[in-house]
Structure formats: structure tokens, C-alpha cells
Design a protein around this motif. Structure first.
Motif, PDB file in Angstrom:
ATOM      1  N   GLU A   1       2.947  13.242 -12.107  1.00 12.34           N
ATOM      2  CA  GLU A   1       3.378  12.990 -10.725  1.00 12.34           C
ATOM      3  C   GLU A   1       2.512  11.914 -10.078  1.00 12.34           C
ATOM      4  O   GLU A   1       3.002  11.075  -9.323  1.00 12.34           O
ATOM      5  N   THR A   2       1.224  11.919 -10.374  1.00 11.74           N
ATOM      6  CA  THR A   2       0.323  10.900  -9.826  1.00 11.74           C
ATOM      7  C   THR A   2       0.677   9.528 -10.374  1.00 11.74           C
ATOM      8  O   THR A   2       0.720   8.529  -9.632  1.00 11.74           O
ATOM      9  N   ARG A   3       0.946   9.459 -11.677  1.00 15.04           N
ATOM     10  CA  ARG A   3       1.322   8.180 -12.289  1.00 15.04           C
ATOM     11  C   ARG A   3       2.617   7.641 -11.668  1.00 15.04           C
ATOM     12  O   ARG A   3       2.740   6.454 -11.383  1.00 15.04           O
ATOM     13  N   ARG A   4       3.576   8.539 -11.423  1.00 18.64           N
ATOM     14  CA  ARG A   4       4.840   8.114 -10.810  1.00 18.64           C
ATOM     15  C   ARG A   4       4.616   7.531  -9.419  1.00 18.64           C
ATOM     16  O   ARG A   4       5.167   6.483  -9.073  1.00 18.64           O
ATOM     17  N   LEU A   5       3.757   8.188  -8.624  1.00 19.92           N
ATOM     18  CA  LEU A   5       3.502   7.703  -7.268  1.00 19.92           C
ATOM     19  C   LEU A   5       2.740   6.378  -7.276  1.00 19.92           C
ATOM     20  O   LEU A   5       2.968   5.516  -6.415  1.00 19.92           O
ATOM     21  N   LEU A   6       1.833   6.206  -8.220  1.00 23.86           N
ATOM     22  CA  LEU A   6       1.101   4.939  -8.313  1.00 23.86           C
ATOM     23  C   LEU A   6       2.044   3.769  -8.555  1.00 23.86           C
ATOM     24  O   LEU A   6       1.759   2.638  -8.131  1.00 23.86           O
ATOM     25  N   GLU A   7       3.140   4.017  -9.212  1.00 24.92           N
ATOM     26  CA  GLU A   7       4.123   2.966  -9.458  1.00 24.92           C
ATOM     27  C   GLU A   7       4.980   2.684  -8.231  1.00 24.92           C
ATOM     28  O   GLU A   7       5.581   1.618  -8.121  1.00 24.92           O
ATOM     29  N   GLN A   8       5.002   3.632  -7.280  1.00 21.32           N
ATOM     30  CA  GLN A   8       5.907   3.486  -6.135  1.00 21.32           C
ATOM     31  C   GLN A   8       5.205   3.016  -4.862  1.00 21.32           C
ATOM     32  O   GLN A   8       5.871   2.538  -3.942  1.00 21.32           O
ATOM     33  N   VAL A   9       3.886   3.171  -4.781  1.00 24.18           N
ATOM     34  CA  VAL A   9       3.172   2.736  -3.579  1.00 24.18           C
ATOM     35  C   VAL A   9       2.137   1.690  -3.965  1.00 24.18           C
ATOM     36  O   VAL A   9       1.681   1.625  -5.111  1.00 24.18           O
ATOM     37  N   ASP A  10       1.771   0.870  -2.984  1.00 27.10           N
ATOM     38  CA  ASP A  10       0.785  -0.196  -3.233  1.00 27.10           C
ATOM     39  C   ASP A  10      -0.650   0.277  -3.051  1.00 27.10           C
ATOM     40  O   ASP A  10      -1.576  -0.339  -3.574  1.00 27.10           O
ATOM     41  N   GLY A  11      -0.828   1.343  -2.296  1.00 27.21           N
ATOM     42  CA  GLY A  11      -2.179   1.773  -1.969  1.00 27.21           C
ATOM     43  C   GLY A  11      -2.639   2.953  -2.802  1.00 27.21           C
ATOM     44  O   GLY A  11      -2.415   3.027  -4.013  1.00 27.21           O
ATOM     45  N   THR A  12      -3.280   3.919  -2.130  1.00 28.41           N
ATOM     46  CA  THR A  12      -3.958   5.003  -2.820  1.00 28.41           C
ATOM     47  C   THR A  12      -3.102   6.263  -2.903  1.00 28.41           C
ATOM     48  O   THR A  12      -2.216   6.497  -2.079  1.00 28.41           O
ATOM     49  N   VAL A  13      -3.422   7.082  -3.902  1.00 29.82           N
ATOM     50  CA  VAL A  13      -2.781   8.384  -4.083  1.00 29.82           C
ATOM     51  C   VAL A  13      -3.881   9.434  -4.096  1.00 29.82           C
ATOM     52  O   VAL A  13      -4.789   9.390  -4.932  1.00 29.82           O
ATOM     53  N   GLY A  14      -3.832  10.375  -3.164  1.00 27.30           N
ATOM     54  CA  GLY A  14      -4.813  11.449  -3.096  1.00 27.30           C
ATOM     55  C   GLY A  14      -4.258  12.712  -3.713  1.00 27.30           C
ATOM     56  O   GLY A  14      -3.143  13.139  -3.388  1.00 27.30           O
ATOM     57  N   VAL A  15      -5.006  13.319  -4.613  1.00 28.69           N
ATOM     58  CA  VAL A  15      -4.603  14.568  -5.270  1.00 28.69           C
ATOM     59  C   VAL A  15      -5.493  15.678  -4.715  1.00 28.69           C
ATOM     60  O   VAL A  15      -6.700  15.706  -4.967  1.00 28.69           O
ATOM     61  N   VAL A  16      -4.912  16.594  -3.944  1.00 29.04           N
ATOM     62  CA  VAL A  16      -5.671  17.631  -3.243  1.00 29.04           C
ATOM     63  C   VAL A  16      -5.506  18.954  -3.983  1.00 29.04           C
ATOM     64  O   VAL A  16      -4.387  19.418  -4.208  1.00 29.04           O
ATOM     65  N   VAL A  17      -6.656  19.541  -4.353  1.00 27.69           N
ATOM     66  CA  VAL A  17      -6.657  20.799  -5.095  1.00 27.69           C
ATOM     67  C   VAL A  17      -7.571  21.789  -4.386  1.00 27.69           C
ATOM     68  O   VAL A  17      -8.323  21.432  -3.478  1.00 27.69           O
TER      69      VAL A  17
END
Length: 768
Positions: free
Chosen positions: A666-682
Motif C-alpha cells: 500500500e505504501t509503494r502504491r501511494l508513493l507512485e500516486q503522490v509527489d510528496g511524503t507517505v506517513g505510515v502510522v502504527v
């Protein structure tokens, strides 16, 4: 029709390019003027250096003052050289023709005839807004400082209350190059002309453009998108306490930072005592620390994480929620008060004092020593500062035993005998060694380490903690080690600060000033036996020694524990305050206890309350999902209104197999769709595991624990197992609400078995 649309687009592009070129011309002029000012400052620095060769005290003092002023000016100009300009307002004629100190007209409202009956008007004044004010050689304003009164319409003007503003423009630049412009029309019904040409409008609105930009790991200066309700807070009088409430995405942190710069601009002398901004986590400090220099301030503002407020201490680890509740509770104050007294007896304190006086051996036994200790501790002074009193009472008891009080009836002879006795005994090695062992100088870290002994802690906490809490607290403190130098949590730092107050510190010897070459100039010794420190040296020294501030800004105030409020309160005992927070995002389990500690810290100062109601961060689609949790966490509380919609619904997915694999994909998919950062909250106990999941996805993917997410934002967010986050503590639902409100564009929720997802992957907690 397609050809017609293409022609329209081409025309729009040509107008945009033309307007960018207009702003580029103005920016080039500004940078030329800045270069002239830098050359002037460098000349002043060189000229000041030459004055030191004259060799007279007056010349040296003048040199120091000139170097100080020129150095600050040069440093400020160099700091402001990048991304200097960000806004512009075009205004109609005002009611009067008075100009302010910055060269702009002071009138807020338009003249009666500024807008003609046919709804046309002429632009009478254009102001460019930037980080500091710049005048040309004729004292005409090229740039207005964003904090100046003349810049206020840039933030406060709205279509409902436009004042003199017809058009507000946000200018985006990188270095010396203008990249784009976006306009808002405050009077859309008016056709305005400038230099005979109709005033164009570019783009869909400055605010939406600012919100749509990609986020990086460092906070962008959002001064160009501050809106009216935020500006009211920034410019509010600082004579008391400004309490600012607002939900996620309302710009609370940005408001706090801009308020610090504005207060310094308005009254630099008053706030020369410094402004402290307290952030909840080091991540948020790193995220925001570049903002103030970009707003024209340096040196007077300190941004500190809660775990960095105590000199020499730095929080590097975390407590479990259960332990955090114990350490943060105001009950710890009673435990610490007993601990600082009990710690005096640890380490095998001697139970007998033997000295030789008047040729005879004198002794104090254990019961006598115990009475003296209790007598000393009956005072309220800090324990370390009671050592002189302990020394005096020991000498009193020894003198009484020696019979010295009855040797002379003459008061003067008796006083001389007593003085000689005290001097003789107090210099004996036996007495000195006894006093050091019987009343040692304690440090906060040694007392904190002593709390790790469950037997000692049990005696000190018997009435305040139950046996289970005592055991949990002692075990958590074992990591600090017997010398107290082990890793600390943010809650340990608050305990250290309290211990420092309870213990007190003996006066430190004055540091010797390093020899200055100018001190060696012949003929100056008699005139200047010691050179006074310069203003620059004094500013640096005071900054290093500062423990109290003229103004304190508390960000994410809802998370402070009672013990943390005591720590922060000591740093603003004589100052004014800005307190920013949102009860719905609180991770502290007892808000009433924290509110009582906050009220004690703020004292009886009058308060002004503000509420920010607009969510600029989250799209409406993301805000709606978060509001489902808010209804569970804080029934009846209204979320802030989201001002935009992206059409992108949040994505829900359940991990079919390995959770880490699902999160990674899911993180890899979002990195392809947005130009900025992806935060993964656990959940907090999954932080290290989550970092491993994202190990080779690059710097744009960030893993963070639920408590670390406060105040941060990302283009896209992956929230992992909402149930795990919600079950972490009694405040878990509020923490989950925070996690769900970090995304500026897209949100993905990955469920595990514990979440009980439905057929569409929506976890039970997030069902509509």
C-alpha cells in the motif's frame, strides 16, 4: 468546441506567463536592492574593525556597538535572501492620504469615490509582502514586512470584508526565480484597472494552491495562506494568555510560530527575554524549526521538545502508557518530595560524629544526629541549600557538648571563642568527611536512580501509589542505571526538572572571561582594567543561561501531563503565554487533572480565547472518516469544517496474510500516486517493525508511532490496524483520531484480524 477550449487555455497561459514576468521584474529589483544593503552592511563591518586600531576606550566601545548592529543586519539579510517574496495586494484609494513608517498608506477603508457607480475602480497602491521590509533608495516600499500593519489586509481581507483590497496574489518562488502566481479576488463584482489595463486574475485561488502542494519532511512557511481567523490570533495583544483551540488541520502550529515572530516584531525590547515554543516531540521540532528564520527572526526564539527542556537531559526512549500515567500524575510530586529527603540516608550514611575540641573528644550519637536532621528538614528550602544549616546545627550541638558556652561571661570573649571553635572544627578532615557523607550534595539523576529501588520507592510512595504502580515505576527506572546516566523518557525529564527544584543547586563559581587581545594594548590597563562584555557576548551568554522566558508558546497543549505543566510553567513564571491545543486529540487520560495543573502554571493572568474552525489540511473525504472516530472518542464535539474535496475516497484493505507485506504494498502504491511524503502510522510497540517494512522504499516513506504523529502531515497516510492504536491506552480513540487526520491528499487504512473488518475491508471502528 475543442479548438475554442484550446484557444481559451492558450490565452490563460499567456496571461499567466505575462503576470509571472511582471513579478519576476519586481523580484529582480528587490534582489538588487538587497545586494546593495548587504554591501552596505559589509562596509560597516570593515569600518568598525578599523576603529579598533585607534586604541581609545571610546573608539573600542563604538566599534563593539557598530560590529554588533552591522553583524545582526548582515546575518538577517543573508538569511532572508532565499524565497524572499510571497505575496501582493492591490488596493483602491483610501479615505485619507496618510502614510505609515513603512511607506504604505495607513487607511483601511476605501474612499467614498474609490469605486465608481459603474463598478469600476483604479488601483491606487500595490504592496508586495515578504519576510522583511525593503525600501528603495528613494524610501519607496519595495517589500512590506509581513508583520507590519500595512500587511494585515493580505491576511484579513475576505470577500465579505474586503476593505481596500481588490486582488490578493500569492507568489511562489524558488531562490530568485518566480515559479507561479495565484490570485483571489476580494471584490469580484468590481472591474479594476492599473496603468490603464484591466487587472487580471490568475488561478483558482491562493489558498487551494497552497493546500495542494506536496509536503516535505520540513514544514513549509504557510504565511501566504494564513486566513482571517488565524491572523486574529497571531496579532492578538500579548498582555495575558491567548488560548487557541482548533481541530486537526486548522493551522494551530503555524499560528503559534507566526505569533512568535509577530510579537518580536511588535515589541522587541519587551521580548528580549526570549520566546520559548514548546513542541510535543522532536519530530515536530525538526518539522518546524526552519519556519522562524524564514519569517525574519533568529536568536530570540527557542523551539524545544518537551523532552529537551532540561539542560543536559534528552528524552530518547518511551514509557508504556501505564507507566506514563504514573510519572505524569501530580501524585508524583509528593513521592519526589519524600525521595529527596530519603535519598540523604542512602549509601550508608554515618551514624556517629567524632571530633576533638578543647583537647577532648566530642561525639554525636545516632539519635542526636537524627534529631538534627529532622530539625534541618523542617524548613522548606531545597535540600542541597539546607546543607549550610545542617553544618551550623552540627556545630551548635558539638559546642554545647564541649561546655564552651559557659567558659566566658563576657559576650565579646564568648563570641570570639565560638568563632574560633567553629573555624577549628569545620576545617578538620573528620568533620568535613562526615558532613559530605551525612549530607551529600544530591543531583536530580542520583535521586531518579534511587527511585529504581523498589524497597526505597515503596517507603516514599506508600500513601500515593499502590503496590502495582510502585513496581511498574521502579522497573521502568532501572534503565537509567545507578549513576542516573541511562536513557530517559519525556516523562523522566519532567521528573528531573521537579527534582532540580526540590534539591536546589549551589551557586556556581563565575567563569573567567577568556583574555581578549585588546586587553594587552599598552596604556589601556589603568583606563580599562577589565573589558566589559559586548552586547553580542551578553546576548549569547544570556541565551545559554536562560531558564525563564518573556513569552511561552505551548503547542499541542492538550497532551501535557500535570508534571509537564509544572516544568513548562517554571519557564514562564513572569511572562505572557499562548496555549494552543485540541481536547479531541489529547493522549493524556485525565484531562481534569491536567487542566488543574495548567491553571496553576498560567496563574491568575486574564485569558483571551480563540477557536479555529476551518480544516485546511484534510480533504472532506478524509475528514469524514476521521469524524466517525471523533464521535466515539468525544461525543458531541464538532469537527472543523474541511474546505475542499479531492474526489478521492479513502481506501480500506484487510491484510490477507502478512501484515508487513500488505503495508509495504500500500505504501509503494501511494508513493507512485503522490509527489510528496507517505506517513505510515502504527501502534507504538510496532515502530521498529514498521521501519523494517519500509526499509528500501526511500526517504519519502516514513514509519512512525501513533504518539509521534501529533502535529505532522503527509501527502498520503497509511494507518495500520486502528484497533491496535485504539487499545494502546484509555486515550487510544483520541490518538487514533490524530492518526487519521495526517493526510493532505489520500488515506489508506490497513486492517488486521483484531480490527474485525467487513467485506469491504472497513474496520469495525470506522464503520459509518
Amino acid at each position: 468546441m475543442a479548438a475554442q477550449n484550446a484557444a481559451v487555455d492558450s490565452t490563460a497561459d499567456s496571461v499567466r506567463d505575462r503576470e509571472i514576468a511582471v513579478e519576476q521584474t519586481h523580484l529582480d529589483q528587490v534582489y538588487r536592492r538587497l545586494e546593495e544593503k548587504i554591501h552596505e552592511a559589509e562596509f560597516l563591518m570593515n569600518d568598525a574593525a578599523k576603529r579598533g586600531q585607534v586604541g581609545t576606550p571610546g573608539a573600542l566601545a563604538e566599534r563593539d556597538a557598530q560590529v554588533f548592529r552591522a553583524g545582526i543586519h548582515l546575518n538577517r539579510l543573508n538569511n532572508e535572501f532565499e524565497d524572499f517574496l510571497f505575496g501582493r495586494i492591490d488596493l483602491v484609494l483610501g479615505k485619507d492620504g496618510e502614510r505609515g513608517a513603512d511607506g504604505a498608506y495607513t487607511s483601511v477603508e476605501p474612499a467614498d469615490d474609490a469605486i465608481r457607480e459603474d463598478l469600476t475602480a483604479d488601483i491606487a497602491e500595490t504592496l508586495h509582502i515578504g519576510r522583511i521590509g525593503v525600501l528603495d533608495s528613494d524610501y519607496t516600499p519595495l517589500v512590506i514586512d509581513w508583520r507590519a500593519p500595512a500587511a494585515a489586509p493580505f491576511y484579513r481581507s475576505t470577500p465579505k470584508e474586503p476593505g481596500r483590497v481588490v486582488r490578493r496574489r500569492v507568489i511562489r518562488s524558488k531562490g530568485r526565480k518566480v515559479l507561479g502566481v495565484e490570485d483571489d479576488l476580494m471584490r469580484p463584482e468590481v472591474t479594476a484597472f492599473q496603468d490603464g489595463r484591466e487587472l487580471p486574475a490568475i488561478g483558482d485561488g491562493a489558498l487551494m494552491a497552497a493546500l495542494g502542494r506536496a509536503r516535505t519532511h520540513s514544514m513549509r512557511d504557510i504565511v501566504s495562506s494564513i486566513q482571517a481567523e488565524q491572523d486574529l490570533v497571531i496579532r492578538a495583544p500579548a498582555a495575558s494568555v491567548a488560548e487557541v483551540a482548533g481541530g486537526p488541520g486548522t493551522g494551530k502550529t503555524a499560528v503559534a510560530l507566526h505569533r512568535a515572530a509577530y510579537l518580536l516584531y511588535q515589541d522587541r525590547r519587551r521580548y528580549s527575554g526570549g520566546i520559548l515554543i514548546v513542541s510535543p516531540t522532536p519530530l515536530l521540532v525538526a518539522y518546524t524549526e526552519g519556519v522562524l528564520p524564514s519569517l525574519g527572526e533568529e536568536g530570540q526564539v527557542a523551539i524545544r521538545a518537551l523532552g529537551s527542556l532540561v539542560d543536559g537531559a534528552e528524552a530518547t526512549t518511551y514509557d508504556s502508557p501505564a507507566v506514563a500515567r504514573i510519572k505524569g500524575s501530580s501524585r508524583m510530586l509528593k513521592v519526589l518530595r519524600k525521595a529527596v529527603r530519603g535519598a540523604l540516608e542512602l549509601g550508608g550514611a554515618p551514624d556517629r560524629l567524632r571530633v576533638v575540641a578543647f583537647g577532648r573528644r566530642q561525639e554525636l550519637e545516632a539519635d542526636e544526629l537524627n534529631r538534627i536532621r529532622q530539625n534541618v528538614l523542617s524548613g522548606t528550602a531545597p535540600v542541597n541549600l539546607l546543607r549550610p544549616r545542617a553544618r551550623k546545627l552540627l556545630l551548635d550541638a558539638l559546642y554545647a557538648k564541649s561546655g564552651g558556652a559557659g567558659r566566658h561571661s563576657d559576650p565579646e570573649l564568648a563570641a570570639e571563642l565560638r568563632s574560633a571553635f567553629d573555624e577549628d572544627i569545620s576545617t578538620e578532615d573528620a568533620f568535613i568527611g562526615f558532613l559530605d557523607a551525612w549530607w551529600p550534595e544530591l543531583t536530580p539523576r542520583t535521586v531518579l536512580a534511587a527511585l529504581a529501588d523498589e524497597r526505597h520507592l515503596g517507603r516514599w510512595s506508600r500513601r500515593d501509589l499502590n503496590p502495582r504502580e510502585t513496581r511498574q515505576l521502579a522497573r521502568s527506572l532501572r534503565r537509567v542505571g545507578p549513576d542516573g546516566k541511562g536513557p530517559l523518557s519525556v516523562h523522566d525529564v519532567a521528573l528531573l526538572d521537579e527534582l532540580q527544584l526540590l534539591l536546589g543547586a549551589p551557586a556556581r563559581p563565575k567563569r573567567r572571561r577568556e583574555m581578549d587581545p585588546l586587553d594587552q594594548l599598552s596604556g589601556l590597563e589603568e583606563l580599562m582594567p577589565t573589558r566589559e562584555e559586548t552586547q553580542w557576548e551578553r546576548a549569547e551568554r544570556l541565551s545559554a543561561e536562560r531558564t525563564e522566558y518573556a513569552h511561552v508558546i505551548v503547542d499541542e497543549a492538550q497532551d501535557l501531563t500535570p508534571m509537564q505543566w509544572r516544568m513548562v510553567g517554571r519557564r514562564g513564571r513572569h511572562g505572557t503565554w499562548t496555549v494552543v491545543g485540541d481536547p479531541a486529540q489529547s493522549s493524556w487520560t485525565d484531562p481534569e487533572e491536567a487542566a488543574a495543573a495548567r491553571d496553576e502554571a498560567l496563574g491568575s493572568r486574564p485569558r483571551r480565547r480563540f477557536t479555529l474552525t476551518v480544516n485546511y489540511r484534510n480533504p472532506a473525504e478524509v475528514a469524514e472518516v476521521a469524524s466517525r472516530v471523533l464521535r466515539l472518542a468525544m461525543p458531541g464535539m464538532e469537527p472543523p469544517s474541511a474546505v475542499r474535496s479531492t474526489g478521492l475516497e479513502p481506501r480500506f484493505t484487510a491484510a490477507a496474510g502478512d501484515l508487513g507485506t500488505a503495508v509495504r504494498e500500500e505504501t509503494r502504491r501511494l508513493l507512485e500516486q503522490v509527489d510528496g511524503t507517505v506517513g505510515v502510522v502504527v501502534a507504538m510497540d510496532r515502530r521498529a517493525e514498521a521501519a523494517g517494512w519500509l526499509a528500501d522504499l526511500g526517504e519519502r516513506a516514513v514509519a512512525l508511532g501513533s504518539l509521534e504523529a501529533k502535529g505532522l502531515e503527509y501527502d498520503a497516510t497509511v494507518v495500520v490496524s486502528p484497533a491496535e492504536i485504539a487499545d494502546e491506552s484509555p486515550a487510544g480513540l483520541r490518538v487514533l483520531y490524530v492518526a487519521l487526520t495526517r493526510a493532505t491528499q489520500q488515506l489508506t487504512v490497513v486492517s488486521a484480524d483484531r480490527d474485525k473488518p467487513d467485506a469491504d475491508g472497513v474496520p469495525e471502528l470506522l464503520l459509518p
